[in-house]
Motif scaffolding. Structure first.
Motif, PDB file in Angstrom:
ATOM      1  N   SER A 100       0.818  -1.217   0.000  1.00 35.47           N
ATOM      2  CA  SER A 100       0.000   0.000   0.000  1.00 35.47           C
ATOM      3  C   SER A 100       0.850   1.265   0.000  1.00 35.47           C
ATOM      4  O   SER A 100       0.328   2.371  -0.204  1.00 35.47           O
ATOM      5  CB  SER A 100      -0.927   0.010   1.217  1.00 35.47           C
ATOM      6  N   LEU A 214      -1.555   9.204   4.447  1.00 35.41           N
ATOM      7  CA  LEU A 214      -2.729   8.429   4.853  1.00 35.41           C
ATOM      8  C   LEU A 214      -3.799   9.308   5.510  1.00 35.41           C
ATOM      9  O   LEU A 214      -4.884   8.818   5.819  1.00 35.41           O
ATOM     10  CB  LEU A 214      -2.323   7.320   5.829  1.00 35.41           C
ATOM     11  N   SER A 226     -14.562   5.206   9.600  1.00 36.82           N
ATOM     12  CA  SER A 226     -13.950   4.423   8.523  1.00 36.82           C
ATOM     13  C   SER A 226     -14.912   3.342   8.067  1.00 36.82           C
ATOM     14  O   SER A 226     -15.548   2.674   8.878  1.00 36.82           O
ATOM     15  CB  SER A 226     -12.644   3.789   9.018  1.00 36.82           C
ATOM     16  N   ARG A 228     -13.987   0.698   6.129  1.00 38.98           N
ATOM     17  CA  ARG A 228     -13.301  -0.568   5.852  1.00 38.98           C
ATOM     18  C   ARG A 228     -12.418  -0.926   7.038  1.00 38.98           C
ATOM     19  O   ARG A 228     -11.422  -0.265   7.314  1.00 38.98           O
ATOM     20  CB  ARG A 228     -12.454  -0.454   4.585  1.00 38.98           C
ATOM     21  N   ARG A 231      -8.594  -1.481   6.493  1.00 40.39           N
ATOM     22  CA  ARG A 231      -7.878  -0.223   6.281  1.00 40.39           C
ATOM     23  C   ARG A 231      -7.580   0.464   7.607  1.00 40.39           C
ATOM     24  O   ARG A 231      -6.469   0.911   7.873  1.00 40.39           O
ATOM     25  CB  ARG A 231      -8.716   0.685   5.380  1.00 40.39           C
TER      26      ARG A 231
END
Length: 262
Positions: A100, A214, A226, A228, A231
């Motif tokens: 990522s 990020l 958030s 997800r 993540r």
């Protein structure tokens, strides 16, 4: 010894891993006379995972790290070299794979084209503690850079380092920077304070060029939920690990200050 201990200790004290270990302990204790304790352990583990997965906490942890060093004007020069720290690339089935943090790689290619006279240095070996090493991160970087048309004579690969301190020491020995030369250091924004600290300690004067952000600068990023869980857990793990790394590096003398800044 520091490398081995850091891997083992972090596996246990990582908040994400710790919450999972607590949940496993709760599952075992649930079938014993400690069932009441198991319920509390399970509740704590579940709450911890939920907070890290869905709340703004991971981004709040990351925000001061990413704000510590501002990104520069990429067109400013001249530049003697660009140093890219590993952690974003590898090799699988003979082809390049990126994590990522792949923005580290793409930004370095962009800088290489903006500064065609600059040397491009990739610093990163293999940080595996148990599994055998067949391909290093440097092998993946070589495949990518040459595949994208960067001239091989510009490329330098440091493939022995396993952590940030070794990145700095081994890279300095490899490139032998001269007084007055301008070197850009590319790594994830949240990792930049520790990276700058160890390069300074090694006596290698570099300029920070953070990438791979990020968090946002807007307040809204810290009030939204958030969507997800993986993540959120990933950001939490990276954030807690980086703060722990800053403390550990300062305590053992790898950096001169706890939170290096501009």
């Amino acid at each position: 010894m520091f490398f081995v201990l850091s891997k083992i200790v972090w596996f246990v004290v990582s908040p994400v891993n710790l919450a999972i270990l607590l949940a496993l302990a709760a599952a075992v204790l649930a079938f014993s006379r400690y069932a009441r304790m198991a319920r509390w352990l399970g509740l704590v583990a579940l709450a911890g995972l939920a907070i890290m997965a869905f709340s703004p906490l991971p981004r709040l942890i990351m925000w001061p790290l990413e704000n510590r060093f501002p990104q520069q004007d990429a067109t400013k020069g001249p530049v003697a070299g660009v140093i890219l720290l590993g952690g974003a690339i590898g090799v699988a089935r003979g082809d390049v794979v990126m994590t990522s943090a792949g923005a580290r790689m793409t930004k370095t290619v962009e800088l290489a084209r903006l500064h065609p006279q600059a040397r491009i240095v990739f610093a990163g070996g293999a940080a595996n503690l148990i599994s055998p090493v067949t391909k290093t991160e440097a092998d993946g970087a070589r495949l990518m850079f040459e595949g994208l048309g960067l001239a091989p004579e510009r490329l330098i690969f440091e493939d022995k380092s396993r952590n940030t301190r070794e990145n700095a020491l081994f890279t300095k020995a490899l490139v032998d920077p001269k007084p007055g030369e301008r070197w850009l250091l590319v790594t994830s924004a949240w990792h930049m304070p520790r990276a700058m600290g160890v390069f300074r300690k090694a006596g290698f004067a570099v300029e920070a060029f953070p990438v791979d952000y990020l968090t946002e600068e807007k307040l809204a990023d810290f009030v939204r939920v958030s969507g997800r869980a993986p993540r959120g857990l990933g950001i939490a793990d990276d954030g807690f690990k980086e703060w722990a790394g800053l403390l550990a590096y300062w305590l053992v003398g790898y950096t001169d200050v706890l939170f290096p800044g501009p």
